[in-house]
Scaffold this motif. Structure first.
Motif, PDB file in Angstrom:
ATOM      1  N   ASP A  98       0.879  -1.175   0.000  1.00  0.00           N
ATOM      2  CA  ASP A  98       0.000   0.000   0.000  1.00  0.00           C
ATOM      3  C   ASP A  98       0.913   1.220   0.000  1.00  0.00           C
ATOM      4  O   ASP A  98       1.810   1.325   0.851  1.00  0.00           O
ATOM      5  CB  ASP A  98      -0.878  -0.039   1.257  1.00  0.00           C
ATOM      6  N   TYR A 128       3.865  -7.547  -8.046  1.00  0.00           N
ATOM      7  CA  TYR A 128       3.372  -6.530  -7.120  1.00  0.00           C
ATOM      8  C   TYR A 128       1.843  -6.499  -7.144  1.00  0.00           C
ATOM      9  O   TYR A 128       1.227  -6.413  -8.202  1.00  0.00           O
ATOM     10  CB  TYR A 128       3.907  -5.148  -7.510  1.00  0.00           C
ATOM     11  N   LEU A 130      -1.276  -4.286  -5.495  1.00  0.00           N
ATOM     12  CA  LEU A 130      -1.538  -2.998  -4.852  1.00  0.00           C
ATOM     13  C   LEU A 130      -2.871  -3.029  -4.115  1.00  0.00           C
ATOM     14  O   LEU A 130      -3.893  -3.406  -4.691  1.00  0.00           O
ATOM     15  CB  LEU A 130      -1.538  -1.892  -5.914  1.00  0.00           C
ATOM     16  N   ALA A 147      -2.321   3.908  -6.174  1.00  0.00           N
ATOM     17  CA  ALA A 147      -2.264   2.618  -6.851  1.00  0.00           C
ATOM     18  C   ALA A 147      -2.715   2.756  -8.301  1.00  0.00           C
ATOM     19  O   ALA A 147      -2.127   2.164  -9.211  1.00  0.00           O
ATOM     20  CB  ALA A 147      -3.121   1.594  -6.119  1.00  0.00           C
ATOM     21  N   HIS A 163       7.185   3.637  -9.004  1.00  0.00           N
ATOM     22  CA  HIS A 163       7.048   2.917  -7.739  1.00  0.00           C
ATOM     23  C   HIS A 163       8.068   3.441  -6.729  1.00  0.00           C
ATOM     24  O   HIS A 163       7.744   3.720  -5.565  1.00  0.00           O
ATOM     25  CB  HIS A 163       7.267   1.416  -8.023  1.00  0.00           C
TER      26      HIS A 163
END
Length: 258
Positions: A98, A128, A130, A147, A163
């Motif tokens: 998060d 990954y 989110l 996100a 990111h």
């Protein structure tokens, strides 16, 4: 005592001091990860409360988030994993995170450089996922909006760089600054070539909001309660207090020998 002996003792003391500093640095890293794991537990309890209070109408919320539009290249059982690295790699790291979560930032700071090095070397692939745990526990929409923006960056082939930027500039957990798309667009300016009309529209329109909601639902269906949840070839490694980037590197190298 001769000058030679005094010099020898001084050199030994200096070596000892250097070694003590190395030990202090290693202990600091270890404590950071332990504290991070503790934060996960606290957030997990908050999530339980949040699930009851904020997510009881999960289906309605998903519909409100809009249609499920997966970002480019999304993989996984529910189509909610953003892949990074060579897909043929024998070692797989699965990360549920998060962008508002301070423990996720701590993990990224401690392990990010090693993870990137191993993915670039073709030894590791990362998936990954989110989620919006902090939004549910503390209120706001910053987890979802960030996100979505990261998913938009994936469409542009800039996920990894953006990111890093999002975690490097993470606001205080209680500050819902990432709910502001303007803030996210400003940060995108730190990634060369990311801010285009298509990216801007994707962020401002919340193109992937429905997909983010689906990703969070998958998180709940897995029975997960805290972020980050980090799995190495299916094994939860984040709550291992002895885990270090060096140990993780050895694990990846060993997996690639098999």
């Amino acid at each position: 005592m001769s000058e030679k002996n005094r010099e020898g003792k001084r050199t030994a003391r200096e070596r000892l001091a250097v070694e003590r500093e190395k030990q202090k640095s290693a202990e600091k890293r270890r404590r950071t990860l332990i504290v991070g794991a503790s934060v996960v537990c606290v957030l997990g309890l908050a999530a339980v409360i949040g699930v009851v209070a904020a997510n009881a109408g999960n289906d309605e919320e998903s519909e409100a988030a809009g249609p499920v539009v997966a970002p480019s290249g999304a993989l996984g059982k529910d189509g909610t994993a953003i892949p990074v690295g060579k897909q043929g790699a024998k070692a797989t790291l699965t990360v549920w995170e998060d962008f508002r979560c301070p423990a996720c930032k701590a993990f990224e700071e401690a392990f990010g450089p090693t993870v990137h090095e191993l993915t670039e070397a073709g030894q590791l692939k990362v998936e990954y996922h989110l989620v919006t745990l902090i939004d549910g526990g503390m209120g706001g929409t910053g987890s979802r909006t960030a996100a979505n923006a990261a998913a938009c960056a994936q469409d542009a082939g800039k996920f990894t760089a953006y990111h890093e930027v999002l975690f490097r500039n993470q606001p205080m957990e209680s500050d819902d600054a990432y709910a502001d798309s303007g803030k996210l667009l400003d940060l995108a300016g730190k990634v060369d070539g990311l801010v285009t009309p298509a990216f801007r529209s994707c962020v401002e329109d919340g193109t992937h909001n429905g997909w983010v909601a689906k990703s969070h639902q998958a998180f709940q269906k897995e029975g997960l309660r805290g972020t980050p949840t980090v799995l190495f070839n299916g094994e939860n490694i984040y709550q291992d207090s002895s885990m270090t980037p060096e140990k993780f590197r050895r694990m990846v190298e060993e997996a690639n020998k098999g």
